[in-house]
Design an enzyme around this catalytic site. Structure first.
Site, PDB file in Angstrom:
ATOM      1  N   ASP A   1       0.864  -1.181   0.000  1.00  0.00           N
ATOM      2  CA  ASP A   1       0.000   0.000   0.000  1.00  0.00           C
ATOM      3  C   ASP A   1       0.901   1.230   0.000  1.00  0.00           C
ATOM      4  OD1 ASP A   1      -2.415  -1.441   0.131  1.00  0.00           O
ATOM      5  OD2 ASP A   1      -2.332  -1.549   2.312  1.00  0.00           O
TER       6      ASP A   1
ATOM      7  N   ASP B   1      -6.989  -1.540  -4.582  1.00  0.00           N
ATOM      8  CA  ASP B   1      -8.048  -1.163  -3.647  1.00  0.00           C
ATOM      9  C   ASP B   1      -9.000  -0.141  -4.270  1.00  0.00           C
ATOM     10  OD1 ASP B   1      -6.855  -2.813  -1.734  1.00  0.00           O
ATOM     11  OD2 ASP B   1      -5.684  -1.161  -0.892  1.00  0.00           O
TER      12      ASP B   1
END
Length: 163
Positions: A125, A139
């Site tokens: 991330d 995401d």
């Protein structure tokens, strides 16, 4: 708009490949150019790039369930490929499924091949909304697919053959 089986499949596969590619390229760039715990500010105190390796799910929940998330993602991919994709005839549902598959597969690739181990890899991330969450392109695809699915289901028939 109603599509033939061939066009529907081409849309889904094309979006999935493009989405996974974009996700994996941005993650590779993040790993190559960002250092953990050294965020880079993009928009004041709101948006920054911050490299995080997430063993869990959204908001870092379920960090001890990495293997379970990996197996679940693999099951989702198989079920969608075998049971849902063959039925899709709607352009909007093809977009939703393609985006959703890009998100699931993008993060699944991390879980399969990123450290610390195969099937237990941590998801990369790097997009941080300060005081909210750190996430990635996969995401974003998942969130957009879910949002579009809700909107399409509310506004039309929810059957992927007819919407």
């Amino acid at each position: 708009m109603t599509l033939s089986r061939r066009w529907s499949l081409m849309m889904i596969v094309g979006l999935t490949i493009a989405g996974v590619g974009l996700d994996q390229v941005t993650k590779a760039l993040a790993v190559a150019r960002l250092q953990p715990h050294q965020p880079v500010s993009l928009v004041g105190d709101i948006l920054e790039l911050a490299l995080v390796r997430n063993p869990g799910a959204a908001f870092g929940t379920g960090t001890s369930l990495t293997l379970g998330f990996t197996i679940l993602a693999m099951i989702v991919v198989v079920v969608v490929c075998l049971a849902i994709i063959p039925r899709v005839r709607s352009a909007m549902w093809a977009v939703i499924i393609g985006m959703g598959m890009a998100g699931v597969i993008g993060n699944l690739i991390d879980r399969l091949f990123q450290p610390p181990a195969v099937f237990r890899g941590h998801v990369i991330d790097f997009i941080s909304l300060k005081h909210f969450a750190v996430f990635n392109v996969a995401d974003i695809f998942l969130t957009c697919a879910a949002g579009l699915a809700i909107i399409v289901s509310w506004r039309t028939k929810s059957d992927p053959q007819e919407s």
